[in-house]
Design an enzyme around this catalytic site. Structure first.
Site, mmCIF file in Angstrom:
data_model
loop_
_atom_site.group_PDB
_atom_site.id
_atom_site.type_symbol
_atom_site.label_atom_id
_atom_site.label_comp_id
_atom_site.label_asym_id
_atom_site.label_seq_id
_atom_site.Cartn_x
_atom_site.Cartn_y
_atom_site.Cartn_z
ATOM 1 N N VAL A 153 -5.955 1.595 -4.368
ATOM 2 C CA VAL A 153 -7.203 1.849 -5.091
ATOM 3 C C VAL A 153 -7.553 0.573 -5.862
ATOM 4 O O VAL A 153 -6.681 -0.034 -6.488
ATOM 5 C CB VAL A 153 -7.039 3.043 -6.057
ATOM 6 C CG1 VAL A 153 -8.296 3.267 -6.878
ATOM 7 C CG2 VAL A 153 -6.671 4.300 -5.263
ATOM 8 N N ASP B 296 2.116 -1.220 -3.463
ATOM 9 C CA ASP B 296 3.446 -1.832 -3.459
ATOM 10 C C ASP B 296 4.013 -1.678 -2.048
ATOM 11 O O ASP B 296 4.864 -0.814 -1.783
ATOM 12 C CB ASP B 296 4.324 -1.137 -4.508
ATOM 13 C CG ASP B 296 3.722 -1.280 -5.901
ATOM 14 O OD1 ASP B 296 3.804 -2.371 -6.454
ATOM 15 O OD2 ASP B 296 3.115 -0.303 -6.395
ATOM 16 N N HIS C 122 -3.454 4.962 -14.249
ATOM 17 C CA HIS C 122 -4.817 4.493 -13.968
ATOM 18 C C HIS C 122 -5.344 5.229 -12.735
ATOM 19 O O HIS C 122 -4.657 6.124 -12.193
ATOM 20 C CB HIS C 122 -4.833 2.972 -13.783
ATOM 21 C CG HIS C 122 -3.823 2.479 -12.782
ATOM 22 N ND1 HIS C 122 -3.876 2.806 -11.446
ATOM 23 C CD2 HIS C 122 -2.702 1.718 -12.932
ATOM 24 C CE1 HIS C 122 -2.873 2.244 -10.813
ATOM 25 N NE2 HIS C 122 -2.120 1.595 -11.692
ATOM 26 N N HIS D 52 -2.976 5.752 -9.715
ATOM 27 C CA HIS D 52 -2.013 6.855 -9.835
ATOM 28 C C HIS D 52 -2.711 8.200 -9.634
ATOM 29 O O HIS D 52 -2.170 9.100 -8.992
ATOM 30 C CB HIS D 52 -1.379 6.864 -11.229
ATOM 31 C CG HIS D 52 -0.579 5.644 -11.564
ATOM 32 N ND1 HIS D 52 -0.929 4.761 -12.553
ATOM 33 C CD2 HIS D 52 0.581 5.167 -11.032
ATOM 34 C CE1 HIS D 52 -0.022 3.812 -12.645
ATOM 35 N NE2 HIS D 52 0.904 4.015 -11.731
HETATM 36 P P1 AMP Z 1 3.988 2.283 -10.846
HETATM 37 O O1 AMP Z 1 3.667 3.183 -12.010
HETATM 38 O O2 AMP Z 1 3.340 0.949 -10.926
HETATM 39 O O3 AMP Z 1 5.474 2.240 -10.560
HETATM 40 O O4 AMP Z 1 3.333 2.958 -9.568
HETATM 41 C C1 AMP Z 1 3.590 4.296 -9.231
HETATM 42 C C2 AMP Z 1 3.011 4.580 -7.878
HETATM 43 O O5 AMP Z 1 1.606 4.345 -7.909
HETATM 44 C C3 AMP Z 1 3.564 3.685 -6.766
HETATM 45 O O6 AMP Z 1 3.702 4.448 -5.574
HETATM 46 C C4 AMP Z 1 2.493 2.635 -6.627
HETATM 47 O O7 AMP Z 1 2.460 2.035 -5.351
HETATM 48 C C5 AMP Z 1 1.265 3.469 -6.864
HETATM 49 N N1 AMP Z 1 0.130 2.626 -7.258
HETATM 50 C C6 AMP Z 1 0.065 1.747 -8.269
HETATM 51 N N2 AMP Z 1 -1.126 1.117 -8.271
HETATM 52 C C7 AMP Z 1 -1.832 1.617 -7.239
HETATM 53 C C8 AMP Z 1 -3.125 1.366 -6.684
HETATM 54 N N3 AMP Z 1 -3.932 0.459 -7.211
HETATM 55 N N4 AMP Z 1 -3.517 2.064 -5.593
HETATM 56 C C9 AMP Z 1 -2.667 2.975 -5.024
HETATM 57 N N5 AMP Z 1 -1.440 3.253 -5.493
HETATM 58 C C10 AMP Z 1 -1.017 2.584 -6.578
#
Ligand code: AMP
EC number: 6.3.2.1
Length: 275
Positions: free
Chosen positions: A176, A150, A34, A37
């Site tokens: 974001v 996170d 999204h 990412h």
């Molecule tokens: P995930 O795919 O959920 O494991 O997230 C992958 C990376 O994207 C991690 O470093 C998350 O902290 C980051 N991430 C996920 N959602 C957001 C967001 N809304 N804003 C910023 N970083 C994000």
């Protein structure tokens, strides 16, 4: 954009892409990409000459009670987004490539991994720390970009990198959000329409509590009020806590971080904000 699924191909591609003094920035993800990412990918682009994104839904960081198979996946959509975002390498190992039979090494973290997500999901950070350490080693990343979304995970990764002297620089990126304030998350697509409409009440309630605390209100009373407000609206809060930003010990005054996790229907929403 190169799509790599085995370690030999990754090593070759890494060596070619980073010939000379070209640095590599890695964005570790679990896919279902999204805007959050993609903002991390843009930050990676600005930080290094070569950008790698890993997509791996890591079974080690899910509890038995969480449904790994329910985690959203969209390989085709993800690859199209990464191509447009200017990603150079996509590292998408399968589970046996990441954890071959006989794999027996795990990274155990205390300190910031204790409490909060670590309490609600006991094996979670061991899985996160193990997979990220492997990803750093596999890609030989110079920089790795992590979202502040996170927060506890980011502090755990900072701890692992410091404790194991890993030669990677961790670059944090602010959360974001959607237009209504809800933090972007792959899990948001599992919310029903009524739940999706209610979800922004979490960041709004956190903001109200922070404003009151900044104005001098007692944190414990404000957080209890915020939790009651969320419960009254249909959330099941797991925690709402004001902590020291790096160690996650109780807030001592000065800069702090408000951490929140609340279930809404079948989805757990996570958020955090700076005090
Ligand atoms: P995930 O795919 O959920 O494991 O997230 C992958 C990376 O994207 C991690 O470093 C998350 O902290 C980051 N991430 C996920 N959602 C957001 C967001 N809304 N804003 C910023 N970083 C994000």
């Amino acid at each position: 954009m190169l799509i790599l699924r085995d370690l030999q191909a990754l090593r070759r591609a890494r060596a070619e892409a980073c010939a000379g003094a070209r640095r590599l920035a890695l964005v570790p993800t679990m896919g279902a990409l999204h805007q959050g990412h993609l903002a991390l990918v843009a930050a990676a682009r600005a930080a290094a000459e070569t950008v790698a994104v890993s997509i791996f839904v890591n079974p080690l960081q899910f509890n038995p009670a969480e449904d790994l198979s329910r985690y959203p996946r969209d390989e085709e959509g993800d690859l199209a987004k990464l191509e447009s975002a200017g990603c150079d390498l996509v590292w998408m190992p399968d589970v046996p490539t990441m954890y071959p039979p006989g794999s027996a090494t795990r990274i155990e973290v205390a300190g910031p991994a204790q409490g909060y997500e670590g309490a609600v999901r006991p094996e979670h950070f061991r899985g996160v720390a193990t997979v990220c350490t492997k990803l750093f080693s596999q890609t030989q990343a110079d920089v790795a970009v992590f979202g502040e979304k996170d927060w506890q995970q980011l502090q755990v990764i900072n701890r692992v990198v410091a404790d194991l002297d890993l030669p990677v620089r961790i670059l944090p990126h602010p959360t974001v959000r959607e237009g209504d304030g809800l933090a972007c998350s792959s899990r948001n697509q599992l919310l029903g329409p009524a739940e999706r409409a209610l979800a922004p009440l979490l960041p709004r309630t956190m903001q109200v509590a922070l404003d009151a605390i900044r104005a001098g209100a007692a944190p414990a009373a404000e957080l209890a009020r915020a939790e009651a407000r969320l419960r009254g609206a249909g959330f099941a809060p797991d925690y709402l806590a004001l902590v020291e930003p790096a160690t996650l010990t109780p807030w001592q005054g000065g800069p702090g971080r408000l951490l929140a996790a609340a279930r809404l229907g079948a989805v757990r929403l996570l958020d955090n904000m700076a005090l």
